[in-house]
Each structure stands twice: as structure tokens, then as C-alpha cells.
Design a protein around this motif. Structure first.
Motif, PDB file in Angstrom:
ATOM      1  N   GLN A  43       0.847  -1.189   0.000  1.00  0.00           N
ATOM      2  CA  GLN A  43       0.000   0.000   0.000  1.00  0.00           C
ATOM      3  C   GLN A  43       0.885   1.242   0.000  1.00  0.00           C
ATOM      4  OE1 GLN A  43      -2.752  -0.142   3.266  1.00  0.00           O
ATOM      5  NE2 GLN A  43      -4.052  -1.626   2.241  1.00  0.00           N
ATOM      6  N   GLU A  44       0.300   2.353  -0.416  1.00  0.00           N
ATOM      7  CA  GLU A  44       1.042   3.604  -0.447  1.00  0.00           C
ATOM      8  C   GLU A  44       0.757   4.400   0.826  1.00  0.00           C
ATOM      9  OE1 GLU A  44       1.993   7.317  -3.410  1.00  0.00           O
ATOM     10  OE2 GLU A  44       0.235   6.089  -3.785  1.00  0.00           O
ATOM     11  N   GLN A  45       1.821   4.843   1.478  1.00  0.00           N
ATOM     12  CA  GLN A  45       1.710   5.681   2.679  1.00  0.00           C
ATOM     13  C   GLN A  45       2.093   7.103   2.284  1.00  0.00           C
ATOM     14  OE1 GLN A  45       4.509   4.689   5.758  1.00  0.00           O
ATOM     15  NE2 GLN A  45       3.422   5.852   7.300  1.00  0.00           N
ATOM     16  N   THR A  46       1.267   8.073   2.646  1.00  0.00           N
ATOM     17  CA  THR A  46       1.538   9.467   2.299  1.00  0.00           C
ATOM     18  C   THR A  46       1.684  10.316   3.549  1.00  0.00           C
ATOM     19  OG1 THR A  46      -0.802  10.015   2.171  1.00  0.00           O
ATOM     20  CG2 THR A  46       0.268   9.306   0.129  1.00  0.00           C
ATOM     21  N   LEU A  47       2.448  11.375   3.417  1.00  0.00           N
ATOM     22  CA  LEU A  47       2.648  12.335   4.498  1.00  0.00           C
ATOM     23  C   LEU A  47       2.774  13.717   3.866  1.00  0.00           C
ATOM     24  CD1 LEU A  47       3.215  12.865   7.544  1.00  0.00           C
ATOM     25  CD2 LEU A  47       5.629  12.603   7.012  1.00  0.00           C
ATOM     26  N   ARG A  48       1.958  14.655   4.329  1.00  0.00           N
ATOM     27  CA  ARG A  48       2.027  16.040   3.864  1.00  0.00           C
ATOM     28  C   ARG A  48       2.443  16.914   5.033  1.00  0.00           C
ATOM     29  NH1 ARG A  48      -2.332  19.143   0.305  1.00  0.00           N
ATOM     30  NH2 ARG A  48      -1.056  18.134  -1.257  1.00  0.00           N
ATOM     31  N   ILE A  49       3.475  17.725   4.801  1.00  0.00           N
ATOM     32  CA  ILE A  49       3.947  18.674   5.808  1.00  0.00           C
ATOM     33  C   ILE A  49       3.633  20.067   5.289  1.00  0.00           C
ATOM     34  CG2 ILE A  49       5.925  19.519   7.115  1.00  0.00           C
ATOM     35  CD1 ILE A  49       6.330  16.296   5.365  1.00  0.00           C
ATOM     36  N   GLN A  50       2.958  20.853   6.119  1.00  0.00           N
ATOM     37  CA  GLN A  50       2.560  22.205   5.750  1.00  0.00           C
ATOM     38  C   GLN A  50       3.099  23.166   6.800  1.00  0.00           C
ATOM     39  OE1 GLN A  50      -1.691  23.227   5.798  1.00  0.00           O
ATOM     40  NE2 GLN A  50      -1.483  23.246   3.568  1.00  0.00           N
ATOM     41  N   VAL A  51       3.903  24.140   6.367  1.00  0.00           N
ATOM     42  CA  VAL A  51       4.514  25.117   7.269  1.00  0.00           C
ATOM     43  C   VAL A  51       3.967  26.492   6.902  1.00  0.00           C
ATOM     44  CG1 VAL A  51       6.675  26.067   8.146  1.00  0.00           C
ATOM     45  CG2 VAL A  51       6.611  23.708   7.334  1.00  0.00           C
ATOM     46  N   VAL A  52       3.279  27.127   7.866  1.00  0.00           N
ATOM     47  CA  VAL A  52       2.705  28.455   7.647  1.00  0.00           C
ATOM     48  C   VAL A  52       3.394  29.430   8.603  1.00  0.00           C
ATOM     49  CG1 VAL A  52       0.611  29.840   7.620  1.00  0.00           C
ATOM     50  CG2 VAL A  52       0.488  27.411   7.100  1.00  0.00           C
ATOM     51  N   PHE A  53       3.987  30.479   8.049  1.00  0.00           N
ATOM     52  CA  PHE A  53       4.676  31.489   8.851  1.00  0.00           C
ATOM     53  C   PHE A  53       3.720  32.623   9.205  1.00  0.00           C
ATOM     54  CE2 PHE A  53       8.111  29.323   6.790  1.00  0.00           C
ATOM     55  CZ  PHE A  53       9.138  29.361   7.711  1.00  0.00           C
ATOM     56  N   ASN A  54       4.063  33.357  10.256  1.00  0.00           N
ATOM     57  CA  ASN A  54       3.313  34.571  10.554  1.00  0.00           C
ATOM     58  C   ASN A  54       3.819  35.675   9.628  1.00  0.00           C
ATOM     59  OD1 ASN A  54       5.798  35.101  11.734  1.00  0.00           O
ATOM     60  ND2 ASN A  54       4.943  35.946  13.593  1.00  0.00           N
ATOM     61  N   SER A  55       3.200  36.837   9.658  1.00  0.00           N
ATOM     62  CA  SER A  55       3.567  37.906   8.719  1.00  0.00           C
ATOM     63  C   SER A  55       4.986  38.423   8.935  1.00  0.00           C
ATOM     64  CB  SER A  55       2.563  39.052   8.812  1.00  0.00           C
ATOM     65  OG  SER A  55       2.515  39.547  10.132  1.00  0.00           O
ATOM     66  N   GLU A  56       5.518  38.340  10.155  1.00  0.00           N
ATOM     67  CA  GLU A  56       6.889  38.793  10.438  1.00  0.00           C
ATOM     68  C   GLU A  56       7.925  37.704  10.178  1.00  0.00           C
ATOM     69  OE1 GLU A  56       4.516  39.066  13.079  1.00  0.00           O
ATOM     70  OE2 GLU A  56       3.919  41.025  12.315  1.00  0.00           O
ATOM     71  N   LYS A  57       7.472  36.477   9.886  1.00  0.00           N
ATOM     72  CA  LYS A  57       8.318  35.308   9.645  1.00  0.00           C
ATOM     73  C   LYS A  57       9.175  34.951  10.857  1.00  0.00           C
ATOM     74  CE  LYS A  57       8.430  36.319   4.783  1.00  0.00           C
ATOM     75  NZ  LYS A  57       9.145  37.066   3.793  1.00  0.00           N
ATOM     76  N   THR A  58       8.638  35.174  12.056  1.00  0.00           N
ATOM     77  CA  THR A  58       9.361  34.830  13.275  1.00  0.00           C
ATOM     78  C   THR A  58       8.866  33.531  13.892  1.00  0.00           C
ATOM     79  OG1 THR A  58       7.850  36.207  14.554  1.00  0.00           O
ATOM     80  CG2 THR A  58       9.930  37.216  13.847  1.00  0.00           C
TER      81      THR A  58
END
Length: 101
Positions: A43-58
Motif C-alpha cells: 500500500q502507499e503511505q503518504t505524508l504532507r507537511i505544511q509550514v505556515v509562517f506569521n507575517s513577520e516570519k518569526t
């Protein structure tokens, strides 16, 4: 000594960049692999990583998805080396490897 830049590192490892609904930087990486499951076969195993920064990128919010619409893990980090180490460790714990694109 060069200061660590999380955005440059995400780009180097193949994360695709976009802009979120709020106008903040959004980076996404989809990983998949074939795994052998007892009594079911391959079977196929999937993983999605999503990185969301704040407006100052801190700071950044990292969401991990395994095929569903709801993340199985969500963490808020400062945008530094520790955030990158946490992302790599979570990916490693799910059985995937990070490779420079």
C-alpha cells in the motif's frame, strides 16, 4: 558563522512555496512510499507537511497530514533551527527520509 534560515532550508529540501489565505508564506511538501502491510499487500503511505509562517516570519505553524483533511499533529515553533529539527524528527518517526532536492 552563518545564521540559520528556515525558509531557505525549506526551499532547499523541495518544499513548494505559496501564499496562505491570510497573505503569509506557506510551504508544503508531499512524501509517499510503498509499504508492505500484513494480509493486505503493498500500500502507499503518504505524508504532507505544511509550514505556515506569521507575517513577520518569526514563528511558524507546522501541520502534518497522513491522507486526511484533519492534521494528526500540529505544532507552533519559532522559525529557527529547533523547528527544522522537530520537522525532521517527526518525518523520521513516520518512516520517511528528508533528502535535499
Amino acid at each position: 558563522m552563518k545564521k540559520f534560515n528556515l525558509i531557505e532550508t525549506l526551499n532547499a529540501y523541495g518544499f513548494s512555496s505559496a501564499t496562505s489565505i491570510t497573505g503569509c508564506p506557506l510551504f508544503t511538501l508531499d512524501l509517499s512510499q510503498q509499504i508492505e502491510v500484513a494480509f493486505y499487500g503493498v500500500q502507499e503511505q503518504t505524508l504532507r507537511i505544511q509550514v505556515v509562517f506569521n507575517s513577520e516570519k518569526t514563528t511558524c505553524t507546522v501541520n502534518y497530514y497522513n491522507g486526511s483533511l484533519k492534521p494528526f499533529k500540529s505544532k507552533v515553533h519559532l522559525a529557527d533551527k529547533r523547528a527544522w529539527n522537530a520537522i525532521c524528527e517527526t518525518i523520521r518517526n513516520k518512516g520517511f527520509e528528508m533528502v535535499i532536492a
